[in-house]
Design a protein around this motif. Structure first.
Motif, PDB file in Angstrom:
ATOM      1  N   THR A  12     -31.797  41.925 -82.070  1.00  0.00           N
ATOM      2  CA  THR A  12     -31.696  40.747 -80.999  1.00  0.00           C
ATOM      3  C   THR A  12     -32.816  40.806 -79.910  1.00  0.00           C
ATOM      4  O   THR A  12     -32.786  40.222 -79.015  1.00  0.00           O
ATOM      5  CB  THR A  12     -30.208  41.204 -80.266  1.00  0.00           C
ATOM      6  N   VAL A  13     -34.070  41.415 -80.764  1.00  0.00           N
ATOM      7  CA  VAL A  13     -35.304  41.141 -79.869  1.00  0.00           C
ATOM      8  C   VAL A  13     -36.214  40.293 -80.697  1.00  0.00           C
ATOM      9  O   VAL A  13     -36.153  40.383 -81.837  1.00  0.00           O
ATOM     10  CB  VAL A  13     -35.788  42.500 -79.736  1.00  0.00           C
ATOM     11  N   GLY A  14     -36.697  39.225 -80.015  1.00  0.00           N
ATOM     12  CA  GLY A  14     -37.295  38.312 -80.775  1.00  0.00           C
ATOM     13  C   GLY A  14     -38.769  38.206 -80.121  1.00  0.00           C
ATOM     14  O   GLY A  14     -39.207  38.955 -79.324  1.00  0.00           O
ATOM     15  N   VAL A  15     -39.646  37.261 -80.636  1.00  0.00           N
ATOM     16  CA  VAL A  15     -41.113  37.111 -80.112  1.00  0.00           C
ATOM     17  C   VAL A  15     -41.253  35.625 -79.508  1.00  0.00           C
ATOM     18  O   VAL A  15     -40.475  34.681 -80.254  1.00  0.00           O
ATOM     19  CB  VAL A  15     -42.122  37.571 -80.743  1.00  0.00           C
ATOM     20  N   VAL A  16     -41.558  35.278 -78.423  1.00  0.00           N
ATOM     21  CA  VAL A  16     -41.642  34.016 -77.862  1.00  0.00           C
ATOM     22  C   VAL A  16     -42.970  33.761 -77.471  1.00  0.00           C
ATOM     23  O   VAL A  16     -43.742  34.763 -76.894  1.00  0.00           O
ATOM     24  CB  VAL A  16     -40.817  33.855 -76.757  1.00  0.00           C
ATOM     25  N   GLN A  17     -43.705  32.743 -78.129  1.00  0.00           N
ATOM     26  CA  GLN A  17     -44.916  32.390 -77.555  1.00  0.00           C
ATOM     27  C   GLN A  17     -45.000  31.677 -76.131  1.00  0.00           C
ATOM     28  O   GLN A  17     -44.222  30.693 -76.443  1.00  0.00           O
ATOM     29  CB  GLN A  17     -45.582  31.797 -78.480  1.00  0.00           C
ATOM     30  N   MET A  18     -45.507  32.165 -75.462  1.00  0.00           N
ATOM     31  CA  MET A  18     -45.246  31.410 -74.074  1.00  0.00           C
ATOM     32  C   MET A  18     -46.343  30.138 -74.119  1.00  0.00           C
ATOM     33  O   MET A  18     -47.225  30.044 -74.398  1.00  0.00           O
ATOM     34  CB  MET A  18     -45.999  32.409 -73.186  1.00  0.00           C
ATOM     35  N   PRO A  19     -45.541  29.090 -73.315  1.00  0.00           N
ATOM     36  CA  PRO A  19     -46.227  27.893 -73.305  1.00  0.00           C
ATOM     37  C   PRO A  19     -47.374  27.835 -72.481  1.00  0.00           C
ATOM     38  O   PRO A  19     -47.677  28.486 -71.690  1.00  0.00           O
ATOM     39  CB  PRO A  19     -44.961  27.124 -72.809  1.00  0.00           C
ATOM     40  N   PRO A  20     -48.233  26.676 -72.496  1.00  0.00           N
ATOM     41  CA  PRO A  20     -49.177  26.679 -71.519  1.00  0.00           C
ATOM     42  C   PRO A  20     -48.908  26.473 -70.176  1.00  0.00           C
ATOM     43  O   PRO A  20     -47.645  25.925 -69.673  1.00  0.00           O
ATOM     44  CB  PRO A  20     -49.973  25.230 -71.982  1.00  0.00           C
ATOM     45  N   GLY A  21     -49.472  27.265 -69.315  1.00  0.00           N
ATOM     46  CA  GLY A  21     -49.063  27.092 -67.836  1.00  0.00           C
ATOM     47  C   GLY A  21     -48.504  28.390 -67.667  1.00  0.00           C
ATOM     48  O   GLY A  21     -48.526  29.177 -66.337  1.00  0.00           O
TER      49      GLY A  21
ATOM     50  N   ILE B 208     -37.412  29.387 -74.332  1.00  0.00           N
ATOM     51  CA  ILE B 208     -38.274  28.111 -74.529  1.00  0.00           C
ATOM     52  C   ILE B 208     -39.666  28.369 -74.508  1.00  0.00           C
ATOM     53  O   ILE B 208     -40.163  28.984 -73.770  1.00  0.00           O
ATOM     54  CB  ILE B 208     -37.796  27.147 -73.369  1.00  0.00           C
ATOM     55  N   SER B 209     -40.170  27.938 -75.726  1.00  0.00           N
ATOM     56  CA  SER B 209     -41.648  28.322 -75.879  1.00  0.00           C
ATOM     57  C   SER B 209     -42.556  26.820 -75.711  1.00  0.00           C
ATOM     58  O   SER B 209     -43.607  26.823 -75.967  1.00  0.00           O
ATOM     59  CB  SER B 209     -42.036  28.906 -77.170  1.00  0.00           C
ATOM     60  N   SER B 210     -41.648  25.666 -75.637  1.00  0.00           N
ATOM     61  CA  SER B 210     -42.432  24.300 -75.726  1.00  0.00           C
ATOM     62  C   SER B 210     -42.971  24.031 -74.405  1.00  0.00           C
ATOM     63  O   SER B 210     -43.916  23.278 -74.084  1.00  0.00           O
ATOM     64  CB  SER B 210     -41.647  23.263 -76.319  1.00  0.00           C
ATOM     65  N   SER B 211     -42.520  24.395 -73.276  1.00  0.00           N
ATOM     66  CA  SER B 211     -42.544  23.918 -71.847  1.00  0.00           C
ATOM     67  C   SER B 211     -42.459  24.746 -70.861  1.00  0.00           C
ATOM     68  O   SER B 211     -41.307  25.482 -70.801  1.00  0.00           O
ATOM     69  CB  SER B 211     -41.792  22.429 -71.804  1.00  0.00           C
TER      70      SER B 211
ATOM     71  N   LEU C  98     -42.438  24.253 -67.653  1.00  0.00           N
ATOM     72  CA  LEU C  98     -41.736  23.516 -66.533  1.00  0.00           C
ATOM     73  C   LEU C  98     -40.116  23.728 -66.920  1.00  0.00           C
ATOM     74  O   LEU C  98     -39.425  24.178 -66.106  1.00  0.00           O
ATOM     75  CB  LEU C  98     -41.904  22.098 -66.326  1.00  0.00           C
ATOM     76  N   LEU C  99     -39.650  23.390 -68.173  1.00  0.00           N
ATOM     77  CA  LEU C  99     -38.454  23.589 -68.859  1.00  0.00           C
ATOM     78  C   LEU C  99     -37.664  24.871 -68.692  1.00  0.00           C
ATOM     79  O   LEU C  99     -36.819  25.031 -68.477  1.00  0.00           O
ATOM     80  CB  LEU C  99     -38.432  22.819 -70.128  1.00  0.00           C
ATOM     81  N   ARG C 100     -38.915  25.711 -69.037  1.00  0.00           N
ATOM     82  CA  ARG C 100     -38.134  27.384 -68.947  1.00  0.00           C
ATOM     83  C   ARG C 100     -37.863  27.407 -67.309  1.00  0.00           C
ATOM     84  O   ARG C 100     -36.799  27.900 -67.271  1.00  0.00           O
ATOM     85  CB  ARG C 100     -39.800  28.290 -69.067  1.00  0.00           C
ATOM     86  N   TRP C 101     -38.682  26.987 -66.387  1.00  0.00           N
ATOM     87  CA  TRP C 101     -38.120  27.307 -65.043  1.00  0.00           C
ATOM     88  C   TRP C 101     -37.064  26.431 -64.657  1.00  0.00           C
ATOM     89  O   TRP C 101     -36.147  26.677 -63.933  1.00  0.00           O
ATOM     90  CB  TRP C 101     -39.410  27.041 -64.093  1.00  0.00           C
ATOM     91  N   GLY C 102     -37.325  25.174 -65.385  1.00  0.00           N
ATOM     92  CA  GLY C 102     -35.893  24.320 -65.110  1.00  0.00           C
ATOM     93  C   GLY C 102     -34.502  24.820 -65.498  1.00  0.00           C
ATOM     94  O   GLY C 102     -33.600  24.716 -64.655  1.00  0.00           O
ATOM     95  N   LEU C 103     -34.650  25.519 -66.650  1.00  0.00           N
ATOM     96  CA  LEU C 103     -33.381  25.994 -67.115  1.00  0.00           C
ATOM     97  C   LEU C 103     -33.036  27.512 -66.239  1.00  0.00           C
ATOM     98  O   LEU C 103     -31.686  27.603 -66.027  1.00  0.00           O
ATOM     99  CB  LEU C 103     -33.274  26.512 -68.631  1.00  0.00           C
ATOM    100  N   TYR C 104     -34.090  27.941 -65.771  1.00  0.00           N
ATOM    101  CA  TYR C 104     -33.752  29.158 -64.816  1.00  0.00           C
ATOM    102  C   TYR C 104     -33.148  28.500 -63.490  1.00  0.00           C
ATOM    103  O   TYR C 104     -32.050  29.221 -63.001  1.00  0.00           O
ATOM    104  CB  TYR C 104     -34.965  29.759 -64.633  1.00  0.00           C
TER     105      TYR C 104
END
Ligand code: RET
Length: 282
Positions: free
Chosen positions: A92-101, A161-164, A166-172
């Protein structure tokens, strides 16, 4: 870069171990990061001890409501044991590529998403026990638990979320919105119910412990690699593990100790109903 190139080849923020997305390489990355693996193993051990201790503590609890609280408290370390074992294995540990920004934009970061998933099962148990202790009504119990599940699931989404950026923080922020609803019930509604049920003293202690510690989780998320990346994966994991130890095992121990000594008081608190459990003008 194509996603596959990034997943297979990008740098990883744990002990400098190059990472593939296979489960065994994630497990290897965890093993070689002493801070990270110790933060997980400590909880595997403590959860095991807590299960045995709680079974023992609840052996004589008879009234139905007290028994329900006991089972809910027993489920907390049981879920924890499963959760931390799965984390240690890499499942249950994955890798997430962090989005630009993001401060680690383009890098692949270890993401222990299993934590958020299992909070979905453990935190409702904590709220169920607190609600039963306060003698609240079904509507408030339902509200607290569903809002809490919303918080955990959107927290999982924010971390994944690795695509955006802004959306990471939006969901936060959405997750924080759910959290505010849980805090409202804990801080405003249930203290009144607990007063009416005669369980105010222990409820106040557990409420304070819960609210203080739970507030630490979103702060840690924001400071950790999934947020502003001020803290490393290992340190963040230790933060969650330390919070877990108090918010789960110490919390459950205090509650069970009280329930074992005051099962009668729990039994005579008003049962959760569709109507207000406390005073009519609440
Ligand atoms: C996240 C990030 C998104 C915003 C918020 C969060 C809150 C998490 C909390 C977790 C509590 C967990 C416990 C686990 C015990 O098993 C998901 C970190 C608000 C409050 C007590």
């Amino acid at each position: 870069m194509s996603p596959s190139t990034l997943i297979a080849g990008g740098p990883v923020v744990t002990a400098g171990v190059p990472l593939q997305t296979t489960q065994s390489t994630v497990a290897e990355a965890i093993r070689t990061d002493v801070l990270l693996s110790s933060s997980l193993w400590v909880n595997v051990a403590l959860a095991g001890v807590a299960v045995l201790l709680f079974v023992y503590m609840g052996r004589d609890v008879e009234p139905e409501r007290a028994k329900l609280i006991w089972v809910a408290m027993l489920l907390v370390p049981l879920v924890s044991l499963a959760s931390y074992t799965a984390l240690v294995s890499g499942l249950t540990v994955g890798v997430v590529q962090m989005p630009p920004g993001h401060p680690l934009a383009g890098q692949e970061v270890l993401s222990p998403w299993g934590r958020y998933l299992t909070w979905t099962f453990s935190t409702p148990m904590i709220l169920l026990a607190l609600g039963l202790l306060a003698g609240t009504n079904r509507a408030q119990l339902f509200t607290a638990i569903t809002m809490d599940i919303g918080m955990c699931v959107t927290g999982l989404a924010a971390a994944s979320i690795s695509s955006s950026y802004l959306l990471r923080w939006g969901l936060y922020v959405i997750s924080c919105g759910f959290f505010v609803a849980v805090l409202y019930v804990l801080l405003v509604e249930w203290p009144r119910d607990a007063e009416a049920a005669g369980t105010a003293e222990i409820f106040e202690t557990l409420k304070l412990l819960t609210v203080t510690l739970w507030l630490g989780y979103p702060v840690l998320w924001a400071l950790g690699p999934e947020g502003f990346a001020v803290l490393s994966v290992g340190l963040t994991s230790w933060g969650y593990s330390a919070f877990d130890i108090v918010a789960k095992y110490v919390f459950a121990f205090l509650l069970l100790r009280w329930v074992a000594a005051n099962a009668g008081a729990v039994a005579s608190a008003p049962a959760p109903t569709g109507r207000d459990a406390a005073t009519a003008d609440d």
